[in-house]
Enzyme design. Structure first.
Site, mmCIF file in Angstrom:
data_model
loop_
_atom_site.group_PDB
_atom_site.id
_atom_site.type_symbol
_atom_site.label_atom_id
_atom_site.label_comp_id
_atom_site.label_asym_id
_atom_site.label_seq_id
_atom_site.Cartn_x
_atom_site.Cartn_y
_atom_site.Cartn_z
ATOM 1 N N ASP A 63 1.340 -1.241 -0.428
ATOM 2 C CA ASP A 63 -0.072 -0.063 -0.381
ATOM 3 C C ASP A 63 1.106 1.617 -0.286
ATOM 4 O O ASP A 63 2.002 1.426 0.534
ATOM 5 C CB ASP A 63 -1.016 0.081 1.127
ATOM 6 N N LYS A 85 -4.371 2.833 -2.345
ATOM 7 C CA LYS A 85 -4.826 4.128 -2.378
ATOM 8 C C LYS A 85 -5.101 4.682 -2.011
ATOM 9 O O LYS A 85 -4.810 4.508 -0.189
ATOM 10 C CB LYS A 85 -6.524 2.864 -1.746
ATOM 11 N N MET A 200 -7.698 9.207 8.956
ATOM 12 C CA MET A 200 -8.352 9.918 7.368
ATOM 13 C C MET A 200 -9.338 11.563 8.136
ATOM 14 O O MET A 200 -10.544 10.925 6.700
ATOM 15 C CB MET A 200 -8.504 8.799 6.922
HETATM 16 N N1 SAH Z 1 -4.281 0.115 8.701
HETATM 17 C C1 SAH Z 1 -3.941 2.068 8.711
HETATM 18 C C2 SAH Z 1 -4.389 3.158 8.863
HETATM 19 C C3 SAH Z 1 -4.813 3.210 7.472
HETATM 20 S S1 SAH Z 1 -6.097 4.488 6.932
HETATM 21 C C4 SAH Z 1 -3.198 2.001 10.092
HETATM 22 O O1 SAH Z 1 -3.957 0.565 10.912
HETATM 23 O O2 SAH Z 1 -2.555 2.814 11.240
HETATM 24 C C5 SAH Z 1 -4.444 5.527 6.483
HETATM 25 C C6 SAH Z 1 -4.444 6.598 7.988
HETATM 26 O O3 SAH Z 1 -4.321 6.114 8.941
HETATM 27 C C7 SAH Z 1 -3.871 8.276 7.104
HETATM 28 O O4 SAH Z 1 -4.637 8.907 5.959
HETATM 29 C C8 SAH Z 1 -3.743 8.701 8.781
HETATM 30 O O5 SAH Z 1 -5.057 8.808 9.086
HETATM 31 C C9 SAH Z 1 -3.345 7.345 9.259
HETATM 32 N N2 SAH Z 1 -2.238 7.311 9.502
HETATM 33 C C10 SAH Z 1 -1.114 6.051 8.422
HETATM 34 N N3 SAH Z 1 0.378 5.756 9.340
HETATM 35 C C11 SAH Z 1 -0.074 7.254 9.399
HETATM 36 C C12 SAH Z 1 1.522 7.945 9.929
HETATM 37 N N4 SAH Z 1 2.345 7.475 9.729
HETATM 38 N N5 SAH Z 1 0.948 8.832 10.706
HETATM 39 C C13 SAH Z 1 0.045 9.923 10.922
HETATM 40 N N6 SAH Z 1 -1.012 9.001 10.163
HETATM 41 C C14 SAH Z 1 -0.670 8.080 10.079
#
Ligand code: SAH
Length: 273
Positions: A63, A85, A200
């Protein structure tokens, strides 16, 4: 060789028991898919299972939020397929991603489906696992550290703290339609002492902030935004709920938004500062 690889091979040699890290993980069988979380970014937060999967995969379908340094740990023969995505940017359709996983698994490959954070937290891991199940393909789920917990920890914000909250709620600001999910009960999210962690949420932050305030959330509730959490370019800003819309203008994805009294601890616990 990256530092982490050196570390792994050194500790293998030094270990009294001559421990092989492979022995901690299940065997990655041909024709199976491992749906794995790579954590929020920092390579050091990878699990041993994911590390071994990177070493043994034939194909990695990854991803947008997977750190490139993590992909660099993969064995050099492995094929890497981007299936990202991202809101507002060209992205691979979910059905196409499932079809790719099914196709590769049916051709006998060891398929690593690598996602940011945890695959079952706003990661569509469940949808992909269902598609595999329907096609009689064996899969394994490897949890990862989700941004809403690991990212907060790097920012110095505990997920729970006895003096501030006994509950924490993860919320997505983005349904599959691209809009705020319409079945969220904003009134219950507005109860005092709760901690909300929004994923998000930047695109619709105006609407979300107004919905919370209109449902009774105190305008003075502390808030924080953490962008690129756990990465070298991590950025944090704190303030009050009434300032959230303005603060959000300084940020871009990926970012989490934290709303709750627990944010007050950040000044003291900001250990990376
Ligand atoms: N599965 C992922 C979430 C995916 S949705 C998890 O468990 O973290 C994508 C969202 O995750 C982003 O828009 C943001 O809100 C958050 N996100 C993922 N990585 C991040 C990071 N390093 N710093 C801040 N927000 C993050």
């Amino acid at each position: 060789m990256t530092n982490i690889l050196k570390l792994f091979s050194k500790s293998k040699k030094d270990s009294k028991h001559n421990q092989n890290f492979d022995s901690f993980s299940p065997t990655f069988e041909k024709g199976t898919v491992w749906i794995a979380g790579s954590g929020p970014g920092d390579v050091g937060l990878l699990t041993i299972n994911v590390f071994n999967a990177l070493k043994n995969a034939d194909i990695i379908v990854y991803d947008a939020l997977v750190n490139k340094e993590i992909l660099d740990l993969a064995n050099h023969k492995c094929e890497k397929v981007y299936a990202g995505k991202r809101g507002g940017k060209p992205s691979t359709k979910q059905k196409d991603i499932c079809d790719i996983l099914i196709k590769f698994a049916k051709s006998g490959k060891r398929v690593l489906r690598l996602k940011g954070g945890d695959p079952f937290v706003f990661g569509r891991g469940g949808e992909e696992a269902i598609a595999l199940k329907r096609n009689n393909i064996n899969f394994r789920i490897i949890p990862g550290i989700t941004a809403g917990i690991g990212g907060m920890a790097y920012a110095g914000i505990p997920a729970t703290h006895r003096e501030t909250n006994y509950t924490i709620t993860f919320v997505t600001g983005h349904a599959s339609s691209g809009e705020i999910p319409d079945n969220i009960c904003w009134k219950s999210l507005s109860a005092p002492s709760q901690v909300l962690v929004l994923y998000m949420a930047l695109k619709h932050i105006d609407n979300i902030t107004n919905k919370l305030i209109n449902s009774g959330k105190d305008k003075n509730t502390p808030v924080a935004i953490v962008q690129n959490a756990t990465m070298k370019n991590m950025k944090i800003q704190t303030g009050k709920l009434s300032e959230l819309i303005e603060i959000a203008k300084n940020f871009e994805p990926p970012a989490i938004v934290v709303i709750g009294e627990v944010v007050n601890l950040q000044e003291t616990l900001n250990w990376l500062k």
